[in-house]
Design an enzyme around this catalytic site. Structure first.
Site, mmCIF file in Angstrom:
data_model
loop_
_atom_site.group_PDB
_atom_site.id
_atom_site.type_symbol
_atom_site.label_atom_id
_atom_site.label_comp_id
_atom_site.label_asym_id
_atom_site.label_seq_id
_atom_site.Cartn_x
_atom_site.Cartn_y
_atom_site.Cartn_z
ATOM 1 C CB ILE A 190 -1.075 -0.141 1.234
ATOM 2 C CG1 ILE A 190 -1.866 -1.135 0.939
ATOM 3 C CG2 ILE A 190 -1.836 1.383 1.186
ATOM 4 C CD1 ILE A 190 -2.784 -1.627 2.266
ATOM 5 C CB CYS A 191 3.963 2.383 1.744
ATOM 6 S SG CYS A 191 3.444 2.079 3.435
ATOM 7 C CB THR A 192 4.663 0.257 -3.195
ATOM 8 O OG1 THR A 192 5.912 -0.337 -2.325
ATOM 9 C CG2 THR A 192 5.406 0.233 -4.593
ATOM 10 C CG LEU A 197 5.186 6.651 -0.907
ATOM 11 C CD1 LEU A 197 6.498 6.451 -0.215
ATOM 12 C CD2 LEU A 197 4.512 7.895 -0.367
#
EC number: 1.11.1.24
Length: 150
Positions: free
Chosen positions: A44-46, A49
């Site tokens: 999810i962070c990937t 960002l």
């Protein structure tokens, strides 16, 4: 005490990608998007960002800067940024002091996915903290907030 809309943004000074130190005061005079994210290399962070990075030119047209902040090391951030080819800095809040100042720590001291928009005078104009962290605020939503500051 939580940092809320209408409050002055808590000051910070953190090491970031590119070997530079980033301070809140460096961005005075134009909008700033602070994207607190839990962990480098997580799915999810990937996605989050990558989404913000692909909208960099849209943020730049509004004279706004995006900064990603998480508790991983500068080495981890450098590798993550390089692999994703991110177009904005990642800052290392390894002691979580900035997370505490912005009240983005969840249970057990883990980062909650959160985003703040700070205006040109250093005042928080938008704040969103997730509970579960399984989703993120879209670039479009953040760009709308920044446009409303013009």
């Amino acid at each position: 005490m939580a940092a809320e809309v209408g409050d002055p943004a808590p000051q910070f000074s953190l090491l970031g990608t590119g070997g530079k130190t980033y301070c809140l005061s460096d961005f005075r005079g134009h909008p700033l998007v602070l994207a607190f994210y839990p962990e480098d290399f997580s799915p999810i962070c990937t996605a989050q960002l990558n989404s913000y990075s692909s909208a960099t030119s849209d943020f730049q047209e509004l004279n706004a800067t995006v900064l990603g902040i998480s508790p991983q090391s500068l080495e981890s951030h450098d590798e993550f940024s390089r692999r994703l080819n991110l177009t904005f800095p990642l800052l290392a809040d390894v002691d979580k002091e900035v997370a505490i100042a912005y009240d983005v720590l969840g249970p057990l001291g883990f980062y909650r996915r959160s985003v703040f928009v700070v205006d040109a005078q250093g005042v928080i104009r938008y704040a969103h903290r997730t509970r579960a962290g399984l989703s993120f605020r879209s670039s479009g939503e953040l760009l709308d907030v920044v446009r409303s500051l013009q």
